[in-house]
Design an enzyme around this catalytic site. Structure first.
Site, PDB file in Angstrom:
ATOM      1  N   ASN A  67       0.835  -1.203   0.000  1.00  0.00           N
ATOM      2  CA  ASN A  67       0.000   0.000   0.000  1.00  0.00           C
ATOM      3  C   ASN A  67       0.862   1.241   0.000  1.00  0.00           C
ATOM      4  O   ASN A  67       2.073   1.183  -0.237  1.00  0.00           O
ATOM      5  CB  ASN A  67      -0.920  -0.013   1.230  1.00  0.00           C
ATOM      6  CG  ASN A  67      -0.130   0.098   2.508  1.00  0.00           C
ATOM      7  OD1 ASN A  67       0.910  -0.544   2.672  1.00  0.00           O
ATOM      8  ND2 ASN A  67      -0.598   0.910   3.444  1.00  0.00           N
ATOM      9  N   CYS A 107       1.982   2.967   2.426  1.00  0.00           N
ATOM     10  CA  CYS A 107       2.999   3.025   3.482  1.00  0.00           C
ATOM     11  C   CYS A 107       3.759   1.707   3.643  1.00  0.00           C
ATOM     12  O   CYS A 107       4.463   1.523   4.639  1.00  0.00           O
ATOM     13  CB  CYS A 107       2.361   3.447   4.798  1.00  0.00           C
ATOM     14  SG  CYS A 107       1.456   5.004   4.684  1.00  0.00           S
ATOM     15  N   GLU A 119       3.052  -1.385   4.470  1.00  0.00           N
ATOM     16  CA  GLU A 119       2.858  -2.385   5.527  1.00  0.00           C
ATOM     17  C   GLU A 119       1.758  -3.392   5.203  1.00  0.00           C
ATOM     18  O   GLU A 119       1.624  -4.393   5.897  1.00  0.00           O
ATOM     19  CB  GLU A 119       2.562  -1.704   6.871  1.00  0.00           C
ATOM     20  CG  GLU A 119       1.133  -1.241   7.082  1.00  0.00           C
ATOM     21  CD  GLU A 119       0.855   0.126   6.505  1.00  0.00           C
ATOM     22  OE1 GLU A 119      -0.162   0.740   6.853  1.00  0.00           O
ATOM     23  OE2 GLU A 119       1.681   0.596   5.691  1.00  0.00           O
TER      24      GLU A 119
END
Length: 979
Positions: free
Chosen positions: A577, A579, A581
């Site tokens: 995604n 970020c 994670e």
């Protein structure tokens, strides 16, 4: 000698010799606040007169007729006026003391040290004279009338102001100076001042003291809370009265929110009296200033600009929204409220924004795969816009889209590749800014074998054709293990178009390797049109170079994300995604969705009677169990902007429970981040959380049923996340070095899963937590300390952040004083070069750029063992070089990491430091930028800049470059899209 010097720019002035230093400009919007609260016109001429008299005092009366002195006076005056105007570009009132501070600073900067010294001594003598007069006459104040909201004018109630400050300092009396706050506040209060400005002046007065002691952050928050209560309740209410007022106000708040069409009408069906009685007003005093101001500006509900929500009702509203489908809704809402309001756990920002509202979009992250046709591409763009509108971070998989030069059958033409479409994605993210609350944010992923990969690497460059650049969008490499093997072995690498090698997108491990080699053989026979062969090391070096120069694309690894995925039986993980994670399956029919929340780890450290601190595993288990229930509830309550997202989320029910405050725990446990002890703690704490998160999912499955696609998953096959490391080792055939130690009874968990199944396909993911960690007041996510003293900039403004653990330790050793504060500023928040700080504290409080980044990788590897998704892992590197980057990212791959996030680099040189008297004259370094209030730019920032590379290098006030550091091209180092 100095008869009128004390009246610079605003006092009684009899000397009208305008030829001293004539000033051009319109200053009608500026006023000067005198010490008695009177307001007069701002007159630069008076500054010139005062400065001239200072020269006369030192050089004699002949200085007044000296052309050289006149030029120097004019230069100093111009510098003072420029500094004051820059601080208040739209006009406003400036206190006489602030003007004199700037005069003093300008004299020092211009090299007039003798004149400056005389000026300082005169100011001090005048201050003592005023103090003596006040002492002789008793406490007297000139009448200052305050203009209240009802239009009335009443004298300033000094007693009430003192009582407010005293209340805000409750419990902090030994570390705060109430008279100092009052004195600073009174400097900005003048006759006819609006009541709102009085309240703001007290807040700003306390805020200025934060660098002296972290306790002032709480004081400032409490003063802000007073203003908030007045706005919400319509009157000033003391904190002590809120014990009963909260219960009275809460039902009215729910009704007002429903009437304003903000809140879900179902909230009215709760027993509001019971919930109101459960609110704990004392928890309002937990906040630091940054946390409460963030909620105040961006989270609390408002009607036509007037806030209707207080902190405890905010958390109860979120809890009620998450308990809507519970059988005993009130009991669950109170349980959820207690977890949130105690800061033991915090839901992600979209959940906090929207829970209990009419449009309850609670999810943090969305992952999409873009189809290789015009309809599919523009459908993906539309989905991006809809998902971003309701506050979600986006990850787009662009690998299926054919490369530049590929044949287009429908038109018999050639494709322009993915880059022109990414430009549109970039502009869409800018245009649709998450409901007007946060910047839109998206990350594009591309596999390393895609023929457009080389141009993809350059998307964030500031040179070249700007039509093929995406300055506002993130990007990431989706790297197959085969590429890493070729890099390690120095072999060749071949680029293809997915239109000619379509199956590579869905393959990983040995199957990918077999198919890839087959395409290479086909290319060698001349049977493929879009092909490029190059040394794998050449592409690897370009990847590293672009990462260093622009901060993008990030390095993420396809094979460990898929081989270790519990859901490999029903699809493929094609990207992470925004970020990095989240690792969930996507395809043309499913948009992966993840719902995030984070445990505040420092709140789960306990201390025994002997003062020994350890992790409280029982409390951690309880928090984890409740948090998993809250996250699972999100899936059913959630508003889904697009159908594909709903389909995927209900089918697999993934959640992402993470942590924050990891660095705080290390301080409490006296473990330096760069140590084996910290790595072991990372392993131990993550194992406990993982064990109880997976156990909680089985309990939810027992109560509510397993998720629909459970059958055939790794869970169903008895393979837990740490067991899947064996699968990765088998597929790689080497190149994997990870610790496999386990401490808990995992066999019992396997038995439960076999009996009841799992409620959630995925349970764990460590997000950046940038915003929610600010709210709670702890270190973000798994991050090491950035600096021990700095100014943080975000959408709510600039905030001084100081390491309260360090301050506490320095106080215990008698080392916390004004000199230490100045030293911390001078060394950019670093303790490593402050000789009087003991070595053990220097090691414990080492900042992110002062440690070998391999320690970050080691700790992350231990966590990744237990996590069924991934973690947002920022890499900090001082003095980055190609060799260091090469070794580090290879090390990350060998240690089994699934993803990495931003690379933050730091150059060796900093600007010359200087110090001033205090306040804005001795500004603190800014995280990712420079404080706009800095009067002398007190040093370069010891971190990767938050400004894009395109932005000019920050400048000191005298227009000299503040630093020649290497900037990482990141728009915001504290990514807020997820949390």
């Amino acid at each position: 000698m100095y008869a009128t010097l004390d009246t610079a720019a605003g006092g009684r002035m009899t000397d009208s010799n305008a030829s001293l230093a004539p000033q051009a400009g319109n200053y009608e919007n500026y006023k000067t606040i005198r010490r008695n609260g009177g307001v007069v016109a701002f007159e630069p001429l008076k500054i010139s007169v005062a400065v001239t008299k200072a020269f006369i005092a030192v050089q004699g009366s002949h200085a007044a007729s000296s052309a050289a002195v006149r030029e120097r006076v004019a230069a100093v005056t111009d510098a003072v006026v420029h500094a004051l105007m820059r601080r208040k570009p739209d006009g406003g009132a400036i206190h006489i003391e602030d003007i004199q501070d700037q005069v003093e600073l300008a004299l020092m900067r211009s090299g007039e040290h003798d004149v400056a010294r005389a000026y300082v001594l005169y100011r001090e003598s005048r201050s003592q004279e005023r103090s003596a007069k006040t002492s002789d006459a008793g406490e007297q104040h000139h009448a200052i009338n305050v203009l209240y909201e009802d239009g009335s004018r009443r004298p300033l109630d000094l007693g009430k102001l003192k009582a407010l400050i005293a209340s805000a300092c409750t419990g902090l009396e030994s570390t705060t100076d109430q008279p100092a706050i009052l004195a600073e506040a009174l400097k900005n209060i003048y006759d006819g001042v609006p009541a709102e400005e009085v309240r703001k002046s007290v807040i700003m007065a306390a805020r200025q003291q934060i660098e002296k002691d972290p306790a002032y952050s709480q004081v400032t928050a409490r003063l802000l809370l007073n203003s908030l209560r007045r706005e919400v309740l319509g009157e000033e209410v003391a904190h002590e009265e809120m014990d009963t007022r909260y219960a009275e106000y809460f039902p009215k708040f729910i009704k007002k929110g429903i009437d304003a069409e903000l809140l879900d009408e179902r909230l009215a069906q709760y027993d509001l009296a019971r919930l109101g009685a459960a609110l704990k007003h004392e928890r309002d005093y937990q906040f630091g200033y940054l946390g409460l101001q963030t909620l105040f500006d961006r989270y609390f509900l408002h009607v036509e600009g007037t806030r209707i929500e207080l902190p405890q009702s905010f958390y109860m509203r979120v809890a009620m929204g998450l308990a809507l489908n519970e059988v005993d809704r009130e009991a669950r809402a109170i349980e959820f409220y207690n977890l949130l309001s105690s800061f033991d756990f915090m839901s992600s920002t979209p959940t906090l924004f929207n829970s209990g509202t009419r449009r309850s979009q609670l999810s943090s992250c969305y992952l999409t795969t873009v189809a290789d046709d015009l309809d599919g591409i523009y459908e993906a763009l539309k989905e991006n816009a809809l998902l971003s509108k309701f506050a979600g971070g986006l990850g787009n998989d662009w690998t299926p889209v054919r490369a530049l030069g590929s044949h287009i059958k429908g038109t018999n033409g050639k494709s322009q590749g993915i880059v022109p479409f990414l430009k549109v994605v970039n502009d869409t993210a800018v245009a649709v800014n998450q409901g007007g609350k946060r910047k839109g944010a998206v990350c594009a992923y591309l596999e390393t074998w895609h023929a457009d990969i080389e141009e993809f690497l350059e998307l964030r460059k500031n040179t070249g054709d700007d039509r093929r650049r995406t300055h506002d969008m993130n990007s990431a490499n989706w790297i197959p293990d085969l590429f890493m093997k070729r890099v390690m072995e120095g072999s060749e690498w071949t680029l293809f178009s997915p239109s000619e090698a379509p199956d590579l997108h869905d393959l990983y491990g040995k199957a990918f390797e077999t198919a890839y080699v087959r395409y290479e053989e086909k290319a060698a026979r001349g049977e493929m049109k879009v092909v490029k062969k190059l040394p794998a090391l050449t592409l690897w070096r370009k990847m590293l170079t672009m990462l260093f120069e622009t901060g993008h694309p990030w390095f993420t690894f396809k094979d460990p994300c898929n081989i270790r995925s519990p859901q490999q039986h029903v699809g493929v993980v094609h990207s992470s995604n925004l970020c990095t994670e989240i690792t969930l399956n996507t395809n043309e029919d499913e948009i992966a969705v993840c719902n995030l929340g984070s445990i505040n780890l420092i709140n789960h450290i306990k201390e025994d009677a002997d003062g020994n601190r350890t992790l409280d595993s029982e409390k951690l288990a309880r928090t984890t169990r409740i948090a998993m229930r809250m996250l699972d509830n999100v899936i059913d309550i959630n508003f889904y902007p697009v159908r594909k997202a709903r389909t995927s989320n209900l089918k697999h029910r993934p959640v992402g429970l993470g942590i924050m405050g990891f660095q705080d725990c290390l301080y409490a446990l006296r473990k330096p981040y760069a140590s084996n002890a910290a790595v072991e703690f990372a392993d131990e704490s993550m194992e406990i959380i993982a064990y109880h998160a997976y156990w909680a999912s089985t309990e939810l499955a027992q109560e509510r049923g397993a998720y629909p696609s459970f059958k055939g998953s790794l869970w169903d096959r008895g393979i837990l996340p740490h067991d899947s490391l064996k699968l990765l080792a088998e597929e790689r055939g080497g190149y994997l070095e990870v610790d496999t130690t386990e401490r808990l009874n995992w066999a019992a968990l396997r038995e439960r899963i076999a009996t009841y199944g799992m409620r959630n396909s995925n349970c764990l993911a460590i997000a950046p937590t940038a915003t929610i960690s600010n709210i709670v007041g702890v270190a973000a996510s798994i991050e090491p300390t950035y600096q021990n003293l700095f100014v943080k900039s975000n959408l709510s403004g600039e905030f001084t952040v100081i390491n309260d653990f360090l301050v506490r330790d320095l106080k215990e050793r008698g080392l916390w004083d004004e000199v230490m504060i100045s030293d911390l500023k001078y060394f950019d928040g670093s303790v490593s070069r402050i000789d009087r700080i003991p070595q053990d504290l220097r090691e414990l409080y080492a900042t992110a750029f002062e440690m070998d980044p391999s320690w970050l990788v080691e700790a992350a590897s231990r966590r990744q063992k237990w996590i069924d998704q991934a973690q947002s892992l920022n890499i900090y590197m001082a003095g980055a070089s190609g060799k260091k980057l090469d070794e580090l990212y290879k090390h990350a791959w060998i240690r089994g990491l699934k993803t990495t996030y931003y690379l933050r680099t730091l150059a060796a040189s900093n600007a010359e430091k200087s110090t001033g008297r205090g306040g804005e004259l001795n500004a603190v370094p800014v995280a990712g930028g420079y404080s706009s209030a800095s009067a002398e730019a007190a040093g370069a920032i010891a971190a990767a800049s938050a400004a894009p590379v395109a932005a000019p290098v920050a400048q000191a006030e005298d227009n000299t470059p503040a630093s020649d550091m290497k900037f990482c091209s990141i728009d915001n180092p504290d990514c807020e899209a997820c949390q």
